[in-house]
Design an enzyme around this catalytic site. Structure first.
Site, PDB file in Angstrom:
ATOM      1  CG  HIS B 104       3.111  -3.197   5.871  1.00 17.08           C
ATOM      2  ND1 HIS B 104       2.099  -2.822   6.863  1.00 17.08           N
ATOM      3  CD2 HIS B 104       2.049  -3.330   4.601  1.00 17.08           C
ATOM      4  CE1 HIS B 104       1.086  -2.377   6.273  1.00 17.08           C
ATOM      5  NE2 HIS B 104       0.783  -2.782   5.079  1.00 17.08           N
ATOM      6  CG  ASP B 106       4.328  -0.175   9.181  1.00 15.63           C
ATOM      7  OD1 ASP B 106       4.589  -1.395   8.144  1.00 15.63           O
ATOM      8  OD2 ASP B 106       4.215   1.047   8.726  1.00 15.63           O
ATOM      9  CG  ASP B 139      -3.151  -2.436   6.083  1.00 11.19           C
ATOM     10  OD1 ASP B 139      -1.970  -3.027   5.427  1.00 11.19           O
ATOM     11  OD2 ASP B 139      -3.242  -1.339   5.800  1.00 11.19           O
ATOM     12  CD  GLU B 173       2.367   0.394   3.055  1.00  7.76           C
ATOM     13  OE1 GLU B 173       1.760   0.344   1.880  1.00  7.76           O
ATOM     14  OE2 GLU B 173       1.447   0.296   4.292  1.00  7.76           O
ATOM     15  CD  GLU B 174      -0.421   1.090   6.912  1.00  6.14           C
ATOM     16  OE1 GLU B 174      -0.888   1.876   6.075  1.00  6.14           O
ATOM     17  OE2 GLU B 174      -0.961   0.096   6.818  1.00  6.14           O
ATOM     18  CG  ASP B 202      -0.134  -4.197   2.152  1.00  2.19           C
ATOM     19  OD1 ASP B 202      -0.798  -4.418   3.159  1.00  2.19           O
ATOM     20  OD2 ASP B 202       0.561  -3.389   1.774  1.00  2.19           O
ATOM     21  CG  HIS B 452      -5.605   2.656   6.208  1.00  6.19           C
ATOM     22  ND1 HIS B 452      -5.000   3.514   5.414  1.00  6.19           N
ATOM     23  CD2 HIS B 452      -4.643   1.387   6.280  1.00  6.19           C
ATOM     24  CE1 HIS B 452      -3.623   2.928   5.178  1.00  6.19           C
ATOM     25  NE2 HIS B 452      -3.603   1.570   5.544  1.00  6.19           N
TER      26      HIS B 452
END
Ligand code: ZN
Ligand code: ZN
Ligand code: ZN
Ligand code: ZN
Lengths: 482, 482
Positions: B104, B106, B139, B173-174, B202, B452
């Site tokens: 991903h 994003d 990530d 994805e997020e 991921d 994150h």
């Protein structure tokens, strides 16, 4: 001449001036004196100067715009000045009693987008519904204008005031009355020297039909339980099941404080509450109230008690414990899978005679810590008092109350109910302690006025008859024994 | 020529291209492709086109920027377009296997004001600390760039790819991978036809020293308990003690769900969990992990279990229940004396084999309703599932895993640990079900990368050796029996 004979022309004059009085309230409502909004602070200050100008016109002197300095943090603007407290005198006759009248000229925030039917800062006169709608109409610009109206009516009649008056109008009531306690302490022996009674008109009738006098307020001790776990918020997929979670601990402890019927479960708390005497019990018999009014006010059918006496006693003379919320946990909409690292549960206890505030704190904090210890969690706890304010109860049969009772009966044709309130007006206790005098709460508006809510209103009849009541109170109190 | 002989020059080329690979990651990090921030949607789209342009340069064809339509509510902008999914092919030789690579593009939100030491959207190269710091570094821009790096190294060497590659790079994805499930179902027999294996990079190593392959994920069923009381928020001074308070009810029910040691108290839930076999138990013996790593990761000493096996089993193969927070209650700083009218408690259960998701929902909701009924509150309850995602477990000894294991051992000199994860990557299960093929989770970064979180990083060594590992995986998998 009897008090009633004096009041007859005064009431007529008040009736005659009604259009001007409504205009005065409209002028006041138009000033957006929201103390909780820093960007509107100039409007709050403007409202203070509006009062100054009105008071000057009405014969007040020794007007002092008391500077309370810079507003302490948290503030966006670190140089934000507090709005002034408006002190003034009308009359200074040593033969007369002196009444200190307190009111606040700031208001709660309001915007049409909150759901108001009309612009909140434009007073809307609805003659057919007997309503004046606008922010501050009942809380507390209506009552403050009421006092000014009383002065104007006397002036136009050439009628001498029956007492000396000192005004104390503040602009931060809706934001915690910052600085006012200190000012009262400081002026107790100077500006406020010789005050015989304090009259506060900043509360409401219990219901919508019968006037009341208020002689008691509950106190409030506010606590937080902070539970500290991981160093930062964690992902529940990775850490769920392997670490002690602060939220689990917190809901456990919070669930031990109070049962679903509002009974406080902290040992020793209920034991401090004064027993109900047969005399006190009788006081509730005549009060005009029933459970349908509670349901109407709460917008639900969630009353714990059905009888008038139980409801009023639990609102006024028994303690209660409410859990207000949790800081630090996920509080948004939707679904976030976080394990909050540090959560703070907030709750408060409404206090009543004869609870000892310091003893209560110890009982609460010891209990919370003991319940947490039982859990055997590796998280840590810190429970603390955030703030407290004592309860207040007055003698409802003293001279000031008696004068207010006679005034109310004369204007409204009915003896007022003697009520207490569940909430706090901390300044009542400050005045009583610092000035060593009696305090009277003499409300103007009704229980459904919607103070702090949308479409705030005061009934036109309450505004006008309330003005008469304030005036009559001064005359009855002035005529009573010094 | 053996696979290892082929890989030797590939690894050299990757090493040689390191500066270019770091620049590629820096270019990607500079694009603020935060899918959760509507105002940054153009940046997310820009990132999708960045990948398209890179893929074109590296020889991909049949590139399709799949439009997933308008983002469904809740959104501020009702016409907000979803970012495209980038599908492309590199190679189309029927004699070769086909690997679908998912990633991903994003990222999570980030701002220096959150506590970052450096600007989150500027990749900071810290050679001395072996770190590349920036939002998305691990990530999931690092791994996605890793795949591009593999293509570039092959191209510059003139080395033929050992498999056909299909890319599936998404930009949501997020934010819940909106629309991706449907796209996979739709393309299963078209664009994705003939896929032999799916490789997802991921996720992360368990710790910081030893590479892993991941063969299992927990599922997640997310619930909310809504308790409805008065018609609007009320003042606790006036209503405290006389109405049933939703927060009191809620903390009571929440306190019944899980004990302080993470044991789920809802009857019937634990009975659904697959028993630990001696064979499974043995799998945990060799894994490199201990409680100090858990404590380091949680930033605290709040571990429920001390032994490696207990910790990992409770993270990977036992269910857990976390209480995430409360919506509708007071959640700010300070002390507000509100009685919240409607509160919603949010919690989720991480699921594992052989829990049945529908049966779990029934057990949970019946239990919550029964516990609430016991309270005899006049408030009302509505408990519901907000979303669910099933657990996933693969055979860790199939051809794809075996190829990844060989690749890892060649690059890192050590056999990877076979791990599961506590969190969910729901798309794993979708690929497995829709494409009827095996899915491999082949992580690039380390357990302490801070995905994150603030100061997200990927180690330079992981980025470069990880690129080698991805390349080697393709060669080992291509060389295995079709
Ligand atoms: Zn007020
Ligand atoms: Zn107010
Ligand atoms: Zn990711
Ligand atoms: Zn992520």
């Amino acid at each position: 001449m009897s008090v009633e004979e004096t009041l007859n022309p005064l009431f007529k004059k008040i009736q005659e001036l009604k259009p001007q009085f409504i205009q005065r309230l409209a002028d006041a409502v138009a000033i957006k004196s929201v103390s909780g909004d820093e960007t509107l602070r100039p409007e709050v200050v403007k409202m203070g100067y509006f009062l100054k100008s009105e008071l000057e016109k009405l014969g007040a002197y020794d007007i002092q715009m008391k500077d309370l300095g810079i507003q302490p943090p948290p503030v966006d603007n670190p140089k934000l000045n507090l709005p002034p407290v408006v002190l003034s005198r009308i009359g200074n006759d040593p033969a007369k009693k002196t009444v200190l009248i307190y009111g606040h000229y700031d208001v709660q925030p309001a915007g049409i987008e909150d759901g108001w039917d009309t612009e909140p800062f434009e007073l809307v006169v609805k003659e057919d519904e007997d309503k004046l709608v606008g922010r501050g109409s009942t809380d507390d610009k209506g009552p403050v204008m009421g006092w000014l109206n009383v002065l104007q009516a006397h002036k136009e009649l050439g009628l001498e005031l029956p007492v000396n008056i000192i005004t104390c109008f503040e602009g931060m009531e809706e934001s915690g009355s910052i600085g006012l306690d200190d000012l009262i302490a400081q002026e107790a022996e100077t500006y406020f020297k010789g005050v015989d009674a304090v009259c506060i008109s900043d509360n409401y009738w219990l219901g919508t039909k019968k006037p009341v006098l208020t002689y008691g307020l509950r106190g409030c001790n506010y606590y937080q339980i902070i539970i500290n776990g991981p160093g930062a918020d964690l992902h529940s997929g990775i850490f769920g099941g392997v670490i002690h979670e602060p939220m689990t601990d917190l809901v456990n402890v919070l669930s031990k404080l109070v049962d679903v019927n509002g009974n406080i479960l902290i040992p020793g708390v209920n034991e401090m509450v004064a027993k109900v005497t047969p005399e006190e019990s009788k006081l509730y018999d005549d009060i005009d109230f029933d459970v349908t009014e509670l349901n109407l006010a709460s917008g639900s059918d969630t009353a714990i008690y059905q009888s008038k006496k139980e409801i009023l006693m639990h609102r006024w003379r028994f303690p209660s414990l409410s859990i207000h919320g949790v800081e630090g946990a996920f509080s948004g909409a939707g679904a976030k899978t976080v394990i909050p690292a540090k959560v703070s549960g907030k709750f408060s206890i409404r206090t009543v005679p004869d609870m000892d505030s310091a003893k209560l704190d110890k009982l609460v904090l010891d209990f919370v810590n003991a319940e947490f210890a039982k859990l055997n969690s590796k998280n840590t706890i810190h429970a603390e008092l955030i703030h407290d304010g004592d309860y207040w109860v007055s003698d409802p049969f003293n001279e000031s109350f008696t004068a207010a009772s006679k005034a109310t009966e004369l204007v409204w044709g009915v003896k007022p109910d003697l009520t207490r309130e569940g909430g706090s007006i901390p300044i009542s206790l400050t005045f009583e302690k610092q000035l060593k005098t009696s305090v009277l709460l003499l409300p103007m508006g009704r229980g459904n006025d919607g103070a702090h809510s949308i479409n705030e209103k005061v009934n036109i009849s309450n505004y006008i008859e309330g003005t008469k009541t304030l005036g009559a109170y001064l005359h009855y109190f002035g005529a009573s024994q010094k």
